[in-house]
Scaffold this motif. Structure first.
Motif, PDB file in Angstrom:
ATOM      1  N   UNK A  33      52.947  33.729  46.362  1.00  0.00           N
ATOM      2  CA  UNK A  33      53.151  35.001  46.802  1.00  0.00           C
ATOM      3  C   UNK A  33      51.867  35.818  46.811  1.00  0.00           C
ATOM      4  N   UNK A  34      50.880  35.343  45.937  1.00  0.00           N
ATOM      5  CA  UNK A  34      49.499  35.985  45.773  1.00  0.00           C
ATOM      6  C   UNK A  34      49.258  37.294  44.851  1.00  0.00           C
ATOM      7  N   UNK A  35      48.410  37.532  44.495  1.00  0.00           N
ATOM      8  CA  UNK A  35      48.177  38.524  43.749  1.00  0.00           C
ATOM      9  C   UNK A  35      47.750  39.700  44.573  1.00  0.00           C
ATOM     10  N   UNK A  36      48.199  40.968  44.434  1.00  0.00           N
ATOM     11  CA  UNK A  36      48.225  42.364  44.969  1.00  0.00           C
ATOM     12  C   UNK A  36      47.004  43.045  44.322  1.00  0.00           C
ATOM     13  N   UNK A  37      45.929  43.344  44.950  1.00  0.00           N
ATOM     14  CA  UNK A  37      44.879  44.050  44.289  1.00  0.00           C
ATOM     15  C   UNK A  37      44.670  45.535  44.838  1.00  0.00           C
ATOM     16  N   UNK A  38      44.715  46.322  43.816  1.00  0.00           N
ATOM     17  CA  UNK A  38      44.700  47.897  44.306  1.00  0.00           C
ATOM     18  C   UNK A  38      42.994  48.045  44.471  1.00  0.00           C
ATOM     19  N   UNK A  39      42.733  48.719  45.935  1.00  0.00           N
ATOM     20  CA  UNK A  39      41.341  48.905  46.136  1.00  0.00           C
ATOM     21  C   UNK A  39      41.059  50.112  46.301  1.00  0.00           C
ATOM     22  N   UNK A  40      39.858  50.804  45.849  1.00  0.00           N
ATOM     23  CA  UNK A  40      39.532  52.162  45.974  1.00  0.00           C
ATOM     24  C   UNK A  40      39.184  52.134  47.626  1.00  0.00           C
ATOM     25  N   UNK A  65      38.445  41.203  53.436  1.00  0.00           N
ATOM     26  CA  UNK A  65      39.455  40.349  54.257  1.00  0.00           C
ATOM     27  C   UNK A  65      38.822  38.953  54.220  1.00  0.00           C
ATOM     28  N   UNK A  66      37.602  38.758  54.177  1.00  0.00           N
ATOM     29  CA  UNK A  66      37.046  37.188  53.956  1.00  0.00           C
ATOM     30  C   UNK A  66      37.313  36.907  52.556  1.00  0.00           C
ATOM     31  N   UNK A  67      37.140  37.698  51.692  1.00  0.00           N
ATOM     32  CA  UNK A  67      37.091  37.197  50.272  1.00  0.00           C
ATOM     33  C   UNK A  67      38.785  36.770  50.145  1.00  0.00           C
ATOM     34  N   UNK A  68      39.821  37.206  50.709  1.00  0.00           N
ATOM     35  CA  UNK A  68      41.325  37.296  50.551  1.00  0.00           C
ATOM     36  C   UNK A  68      41.485  35.552  51.189  1.00  0.00           C
ATOM     37  N   UNK A  69      40.461  35.272  52.141  1.00  0.00           N
ATOM     38  CA  UNK A  69      40.716  33.926  52.439  1.00  0.00           C
ATOM     39  C   UNK A  69      40.660  32.732  51.614  1.00  0.00           C
ATOM     40  N   UNK A  70      39.636  33.063  50.468  1.00  0.00           N
ATOM     41  CA  UNK A  70      39.615  32.137  49.599  1.00  0.00           C
ATOM     42  C   UNK A  70      40.262  32.314  48.475  1.00  0.00           C
ATOM     43  N   UNK A  71      41.027  33.769  48.138  1.00  0.00           N
ATOM     44  CA  UNK A  71      41.699  33.879  46.846  1.00  0.00           C
ATOM     45  C   UNK A  71      43.075  34.148  47.169  1.00  0.00           C
ATOM     46  N   UNK A 236      37.219  35.510  40.061  1.00  0.00           N
ATOM     47  CA  UNK A 236      37.697  35.124  41.342  1.00  0.00           C
ATOM     48  C   UNK A 236      36.733  35.612  42.542  1.00  0.00           C
ATOM     49  N   UNK A 237      36.531  36.876  42.176  1.00  0.00           N
ATOM     50  CA  UNK A 237      35.780  37.512  43.273  1.00  0.00           C
ATOM     51  C   UNK A 237      34.464  36.935  43.203  1.00  0.00           C
ATOM     52  N   UNK A 238      33.573  36.673  42.265  1.00  0.00           N
ATOM     53  CA  UNK A 238      32.101  35.906  42.295  1.00  0.00           C
ATOM     54  C   UNK A 238      32.493  34.493  43.100  1.00  0.00           C
TER      55      UNK A 238
END
Length: 830
Positions: A33-40, A65-71, A236-238
């Motif tokens: 399902x993947x993590x849902x991240x709340x973004x300001x 969106x590019x980060x989401x391709x890896x995470x 994960x972000x780094x």
């Protein structure tokens, strides 16, 4: 009694396990399902923005969106009411309280560092900039050797940026006079009414109709989370940002250009350029009259025509220049006209530094760039050109080896005539010249085969001694031409217009026309009747033929295609997934597409490759029939009707994702240093050489050589593992503190090399060296000893050789070491 208690305990244990399994979802389900991240999401133009359809856009949005391709993350974007400053304050507070997971575009400061976790990797750099109106004719030149006063519109209470400007002005002998404004509109108004000459802004704040004249105080920006980030979000972000940097080093640069660099088709001239235009005499242009479609003599009236000629007419209409075209029959004659000063400008010259030096001219930027094409005699076997006769012009700048036997001619026109007549077997020309000749009926014995060499570029030459105003005006005119206007000029000169006119024939021969039309109609009626009969007869045969082709396709793991130009339909033969299946036929009708808008556009890009009529093998990254993007290898050929119009395109397609991925991984490994993951010695040297080769007159770069001071004693005292960590830390500092387009490498040992592009003045180099020294000193070996570096810098200019530049920087580095280390020296700088 004990046995009963044991049974009871075991039963209770089983119940707890079953309950845990039912309550806790499996790990694979969470992962799927993947993590849902709340973004300001503060509404900030260019960064986190909304388009006219209320869709999310912007630099930070695309980066996420590019980060989401890896995470595998999903995002929930959180917006709040209020102006930008108020919404940022509210959103940062929500991040602090843990109500929001992530926020972007945050510059680091110590106070925020106590409240938030920052990502280790930045995802962009924001510069403080001075900007002026595009149509401002005043020449504002920042000269660090000359004292000057500059009126600058600034926003009240923007103390940090004003402080940056104060420091910049102090270094460049500028006395700033501040015009305080409430907002950006006030800054623009101040420049329009003349109370300010420039405005202070950030490079990440997009404003239309302004241009940047100075850039300073670069500040990397990061993503932040609250201090309570216990889910490993930052980690994960780094890792994702690191993957993006390694996969596409220019990703953030391309995003910046997309959202913060605006195209400008309004020609903005400086005061000196306007003065030159006003006083300019008629400019004499040397034109070779036998280079279609760029310039050639009309066979009927002798007038000059072509892309270069029409482009000069276009520039004349926009600028007011008057050009006098002077014809030359041969290159030798044109060279003599340049030497004797008979012409000021050369039209349609090949963009080549070697040729420009030979002809004693300076080049404008190119106005045409096109792929090379082989033009092959139709009777020649195209499988190999070894031993074939290559038609080539006598003054060609090519100095490499030849596969075929060279036959020399005076002009490209003679080369192509020779191929068509069989005097030569093949020649190479640019795509536009090839298209021009192929469109002429008499050249029906020639085939076109696209090549993969470097593109052929065409520009204007300015005869030396160069007038910098003329060069600048022509460059601005070329870059300011809208794409549709340039395409119209190209189309006009590459499309063949037949002399025969049907309307003319009908008007002159009405009776004959009626007879011809009647005969045609009778023939059509008879043909239709025969066709109906034949169609019934052929239906069964066609079904058998189709069955036979499908069985052949099933033996191969390829996608076979056939595009029908008249029906606008594309048929796929999809290979079976197992031996018991038959290939499937899928047909797309592009004339009746009812897919979603994005899918339609993506399928259109795929279709453009099929319809390009550029036969042969090519590779492209495109949206495929499985609704996914893939690297595809096309092998296609176009079948033409007797009229010369395309009828079908047939071919096959292979998915080559794995092949591409393996090549990219091997290339990346070959270019990177295994310890620090920056460029190795050979790669960094070649990249610096390429950058030096691309330097234009007036542009500057700089090469930095760095040595870790007393590195041997670090290895001897703390061990080689500690020494390796020091080298990695220094490499990370260099990567983070230079622009993405700059080149960072490790030639070997404790030596590092950096090539910095787009140097405006020497103060940029000094500021960068001071920053590097300060950052490196934060690497501690123990509480009493920290790392220092010695730096040698050499400034690069146009036509600079790599070896000469490297030696200058190396001498400066040696000088820095001799003066006590932990310092920097700049070659030839007093």
């Amino acid at each position: 009694m004990r046995r009963k208690s044991a049974k009871k305990a075991f039963f209770l244990f089983l119940v707890l396990i079953i309950a845990f399994i039912h309550i806790t979802p499996p790990a694979y389900a969470l992962k799927k399902e993947g993590r849902t991240v709340k973004v300001a999401y503060p509404i900030q133009k260019g960064l986190t923005d909304l388009n006219e359809y209320n869709n999310y856009i912007g630099y930070t949005y695309e980066y996420l969106q590019e980060i989401a391709q890896y995470t595998g993350w999903n995002y929930e974007f959180v917006k709040v009411e209020g102006n930008l400053n108020n919404s940022i304050k509210k959103l940062t507070k929500m991040v602090e309280l843990g109500e929001i997971d992530l926020m972007g575009a945050m510059v680091y400061n110590d106070d925020f560092g106590k409240i938030y976790n920052y990502s280790s990797h930045s995802y962009g750099v924001s510069d403080t900039v001075l900007q002026v109106l595009y149509d401002d004719t005043k020449d504002i030149i920042i000269d660090p050797q000359t004292t000057q006063t500059l009126k600058v519109a600034v926003i009240r209470n923007n103390n940090k940026m004003i402080k940056d400007l104060d420091e910049y002005c102090k270094r460049n002998l500028i006395t700033p006079q501040y015009v305080y404004c409430d907002n950006e509109k006030g800054q623009i108004q101040a420049m329009q009414d003349g109370s300010a000459e420039a405005m202070l802004n950030s490079s990440m704040n997009y404003i239309e109709n302004v241009k940047t004249i100075a850039k300073f105080s670069p500040k990397p920006f990061y993503f932040i989370t609250g201090k309570g980030d216990n889910n490993g979000l930052i980690k994960e972000l780094d890792k994702a940002i690191s993957n993006i940097d390694q996969t596409d080093p220019y990703f953030s640069t391309n995003l910046h250009e997309k959202y913060f660099v605006q195209p400008n088709y309004n020609l903005s001239m400086t005061k000196s350029e306007l003065e030159y235009i006003k006083k300019a005499d008629i400019l004499k242009v040397g034109v070779l009259d036998n280079q279609p479609p760029f310039q050639y003599k009309d066979s009927e009236n002798g007038e000059l025509k072509g892309i270069s000629v029409d482009l000069l007419k276009y520039i004349s209409s926009k600028i007011g220049f008057h050009f006098n075209m002077i014809k030359a029959k041969t290159q030798k004659q044109l060279d003599q006209m340049i030497k004797s000063g008979e012409v000021d400008i050369v039209a349609g010259m090949t963009y080549s530094y070697e040729l420009a030096q030979k002809q004693n001219v300076s080049m404008t930027q190119e106005y045409i760039s096109s792929q090379y094409t082989m033009m092959l005699n139709g009777n020649v076997n195209k499988d190999t050109i070894k031993g074939k006769r290559l038609a080539m012009i006598k003054n060609s700048t090519y100095r490499g080896d030849f596969i075929g036997n060279v036959v020399r001619y005076d002009t490209i026109d003679e080369c192509i005539q020779a191929v068509n007549n069989g005097e030569a077997d093949y020649t190479y020309v640019n795509e536009y010249s090839a298209q021009y000749y192929i469109n002429l009926p008499k050249f029906n014995n020639i085939k076109m085969i696209p090549q993969t060499y470097e593109n052929h570029k065409v520009c204007f030459g300015i005869v030396k001694p160069i007038n910098k105003e003329l060069l600048s005006i022509l460059n601005k005119s070329i870059s300011g031409i809208p794409a549709e206007d340039m395409q119209a000029i190209i189309y006009k000169n590459t499309t063949y217009k037949p002399d025969f006119s049907l309307s003319y024939f009908i008007n002159r021969n009405p009776a004959q026309t009626i007879l011809v039309i009647t005969g045609i109609l009778l023939s059509i009626i008879i043909a239709l009747a025969l066709g109906i009969y034949q169609r019934v007869k052929m239906n069964k045969k066609t079904s058998l033929e189709l069955e036979k082709h499908l069985r052949v396709y099933g033996l191969m793991n390829d996608y076979f295609i056939e595009y029908d130009y008249k029906k606008n339909t594309l048929m796929f033969s999809v290979p079976p997934t197992n031996e018991n299946e038959q290939p499937k036929l899928i047909t797309y009708d592009y004339s009746k597409s009812n897919k979603a808008e994005s899918s339609t556009r993506q399928r259109a890009e795929f279709l453009n490759v099929i319809k390009s009529q550029k036969d042969g093998i090519k590779e492209a990254y495109l949206f495929f029939i499985d609704e996914q993007f893939h690297w595809l290898r096309f092998a296609i050929e176009t079948v033409y009707e007797d009229t010369g119009l395309p009828a079908y395109t047939i071919g096959k397609i292979n998915i080559i994702d794995n092949e591409k991925k393996e090549k990219d991984i091997l290339l990346e490994k070959a270019q990177r240093d295994s310890l620090t993951h920056i460029f190795n010695a050979e790669t960094s040297m070649q990249m610096v050489k390429q950058s030096l080769y691309k330097l234009r007159v007036g542009e500057k770069g700089a090469i930095f050589l760095l040595d870790v001071d007393h590195f041997k004693s670090i290895n001897d005292t703390y061990g080689h593992l500690r020494g390796d960590k020091v080298l990695k830390a220094v490499a990370d500092i260099l990567s983070e503190n230079f622009e993405r387009e700059d080149i960072v490498g490790r030639p070997g040992g404790d030596e590092f090399i950096v090539y910095m592009k787009k140097i405006q003045n020497i103060d940029e180099i000094i500021e960068k060296c001071l920053q590097l020294r300060e950052k490196v000193q934060c690497i501690y070996l123990d509480e009493n000893r920290y790392i220092t570096v010695s730096i040698g810098v050499a400034l690069a200019v146009c036509n600079q050789e790599y070896d000469e530049l490297y030696q200058k920087a190396d001498k400066a580095l040696y000088c820095a070491k001799e003066k006590g280390r932990n310092r920097f020296e700049i070659a030839d700088f007093k």
